[in-house]
Design an enzyme around this catalytic site. Sequence first.
Site, PDB file in Angstrom:
ATOM      1  N   ARG A 177      44.752   7.951  19.810  1.00  0.00           N
ATOM      2  CA  ARG A 177      46.063   8.614  19.798  1.00  0.00           C
ATOM      3  C   ARG A 177      46.940   8.061  18.673  1.00  0.00           C
ATOM      4  O   ARG A 177      47.760   8.784  18.109  1.00  0.00           O
ATOM      5  CB  ARG A 177      46.760   8.509  21.157  1.00  0.00           C
ATOM      6  CG  ARG A 177      48.046   9.333  21.246  1.00  0.00           C
ATOM      7  CD  ARG A 177      48.577   9.484  22.654  1.00  0.00           C
ATOM      8  NE  ARG A 177      47.902  10.499  23.431  1.00  0.00           N
ATOM      9  CZ  ARG A 177      48.261  11.794  23.469  1.00  0.00           C
ATOM     10  NH1 ARG A 177      49.308  12.221  22.790  1.00  0.00           N
ATOM     11  NH2 ARG A 177      47.583  12.649  24.192  1.00  0.00           N
ATOM     12  N   GLU A 201      56.326  11.393  27.814  1.00  0.00           N
ATOM     13  CA  GLU A 201      56.204  10.352  26.791  1.00  0.00           C
ATOM     14  C   GLU A 201      57.056  10.567  25.532  1.00  0.00           C
ATOM     15  O   GLU A 201      57.579   9.594  24.978  1.00  0.00           O
ATOM     16  CB  GLU A 201      54.726  10.215  26.383  1.00  0.00           C
ATOM     17  CG  GLU A 201      53.869   9.607  27.474  1.00  0.00           C
ATOM     18  CD  GLU A 201      52.391   9.768  27.197  1.00  0.00           C
ATOM     19  OE1 GLU A 201      51.912  10.924  27.188  1.00  0.00           O
ATOM     20  OE2 GLU A 201      51.703   8.761  26.994  1.00  0.00           O
TER      21      GLU A 201
HETATM   22 MO1  MOS Z   1      50.099   7.389  30.173  1.00  0.00          MO
HETATM   23  S1  MOS Z   1      50.544   5.959  28.765  1.00  0.00           S
HETATM   24  O1  MOS Z   1      49.085   8.433  29.254  1.00  0.00           O
HETATM   25  O2  MOS Z   1      49.437   6.661  31.545  1.00  0.00           O
END
Ligand code: MOS
Length: 767
Positions: A304, A705
Amino acid sequence: MKNIDSKNHVTGRSVYLDDVPEVAGTLYGAAFGSPVAHGHLRAVHLAEAAKVPGVVRIFTARDVTGENQIGGIIPDEPLLAEHKVDFCGMPIAFVVATSDEAARAAVKLITADIEPLPVITDPREAHALGQLIVPPRTFRLGDTAAAWDTCAHVLAGRADSNGQEHLYIETQCAYAVPQENGGVKIYSSTQSPTAGQRTAARVLGVPMHQLEVEVQRLGGGFGGKEDQANAWVGLCALAAHLLHKPVKYVLHRLEDMAMTGKRHPYSTDYKIGLDKDLRILAFEVSYYQNAGAAADLSPAIMERTLFHSTSTYFVPNVTATAYSCHTHLPPNTAFRGFGGPQAKFVMEAAIAQAAEQLGVDACVIQKQNLNRTGDEFPFGQKAVSEAHACWHKAEELYDIDQLRREVEQFNATNTLLKKGLAFMPICFGISFTNTSMNQARALVHIYYDGSVSVSTGAVEMGQGVNTKMLQVAAQVLSIDPGRVRLQSTSTSRIANTSPSAASATADLNGRAVQLACEALVGRLREVAALELGVPESAVALRDEQVLVHNQPSALDWKKVVTAAFLRRVSLSEHAHYATPEVHFNKATEKGHPFAYHVYGTSITVVTMDCLRGTYAVDAVKVVHDFGQSMNPAVDRGQIEGGIVQGIGWMTMEELLYDPTGRLRSNTLSTYKVPDIYSAPKEIAIEPLATDTDNLAIFRSKAVGEPPFMYGIGTYFALRNAIKAFNPQSPVAFDAPMTPEKVLLALYPEAPASAPTRSHERSRVATA
Ligand code: MOS
């Protein structure tokens, strides 16, 4: 709609693992973790511990009935150390006693003979020794080697970002209860019930169907319970299996902080080339990821990072290489952003350095290079970009000229207080980068009283996913949300779940709920048509009414449900969803890994006390690409939380491992997380109105996120404030920017003769 958990949360009625009523005869476990970071394990001395009243049994690797292995991506992590220890806190023995106190008293009496081996805490050192978790990977676009000559400006640098403790409020815990015929039911505080089930099956040496993992909710996860919940599941399940007694282990904060992995520290070299118009022509980057002592999720996180190497900018020539470096820290793991924020920090450091050298404001370079729809990412996918839209709206809405004037005036009239301002445009890919994980299932029952039960693979961890699942069901069935109940997450109801992670949980599980409910609506319309003697095409279910040609009929929700039951029509549906379009070829490192990207722009303003090195975040003003938010309250909550967590990572949260691999910042007195006083005085969040189609549930883009990266703006705003005070200060790109580092940067000449303790600590911190 309000978060369905809010009332129970504030009144203390929400049920977490430790609130699950204990079965009579429950025993309590505690792990003995390795006191050293690396060594040969010669002997473990348990005799004294075994004498503690209440101790039932002490388990070591020898007792594992199946495979002594919990590694998810790579089988490189024993549940209990056998011949070697690889990190401080690595479980060596598991004490089970009649009370928590007895178990912990016994742990204190265990000793181990460990022949020490060299300890590596620095990823670059590990890399130099060839200690890698997986082979490096490189993403390429264009030809960087050929591009440098065409650049008017080329510069290189280094950026370091430290790790981050998850600090979920509920510590890691598991509770295993034996069932008949050798089964075990496990309550776990996990983002990944199936990973827990799989781990327990492996450790016990039994088929997965012998085990059920159930999760009501977590008191926070942030990635820390994606893979790292498995060890405690394995230990409790093993003990319960062998003792035929329920076994529970709730880690104390100190144990949790010492034994679990964190966000990966990264150390990175970069080279960036721009043309005379400040367009970035080439970017070359080498990431050294501090993976810790086992793979855990590091290879996926490294991937990622590569996917986010250019962040929200279009760069025609890119060479991005990542090394996952094996060190002797606890295995580092998923943490909100999953390697993306680390890449973002590097890209912004490169831009900040270029801006400084060329004598322009960083935002000029940022704005000049924002990607546009159709631009290619280094991994082959074409952008569907909202980058310019977010940026322009932020400039306009928050009156950037006025803001800038205020900062300049303030700095011109103040000597010891300085303000700094920074833009932070974000872009984050939504989907698991491992294509096969982009699937989910939902089980929806309509009971014959008209109430509805929804089970999914989603784990509620405070992010509000259950509220969104409830909304999906209520909307598709067109009934009062009060009729719908979200059930716990259980591997017996929903199998083979992907973890609740990658911001994709609401999309994946929500789509499955949608499909299940649509199937049920179809059946109910059929029943209604038969009952009313009208063609099915004339029938609709709306607001708890059965409509025929849009007119109310004699049937309502409850009546049509009853009729379906009496006609022996199934009122249950189990649906499966797999994200279309996503694919990726690891041989070529090209593909279309993401369902879509989330964009946004933040403007951060800080005020710095240049006498003390302290600072406050005045404001974070955001324009965020929600798509069409299905729950603005929940989504705003995610953004506010993400911003503050990102600010913590970038400013005050300083993980310190000493050279022996021991965590020194292992309590809340030595590891500072943001509190209400360090939160921004103002957070403004404005949605970008967009009707762009996307694959999100109800077009409501994932929000978990991406906003974390707005916090990175604080780092660069602080840096600008330092420069306003002392333009000559060489401020290294070395996050977090603690007040201590700020002070040293404000007066770089002062302590040069005698290296301060703080210098040394900083070195260790990034080591
Ligand atoms: Mo999350 S950092 O994809 O559990």
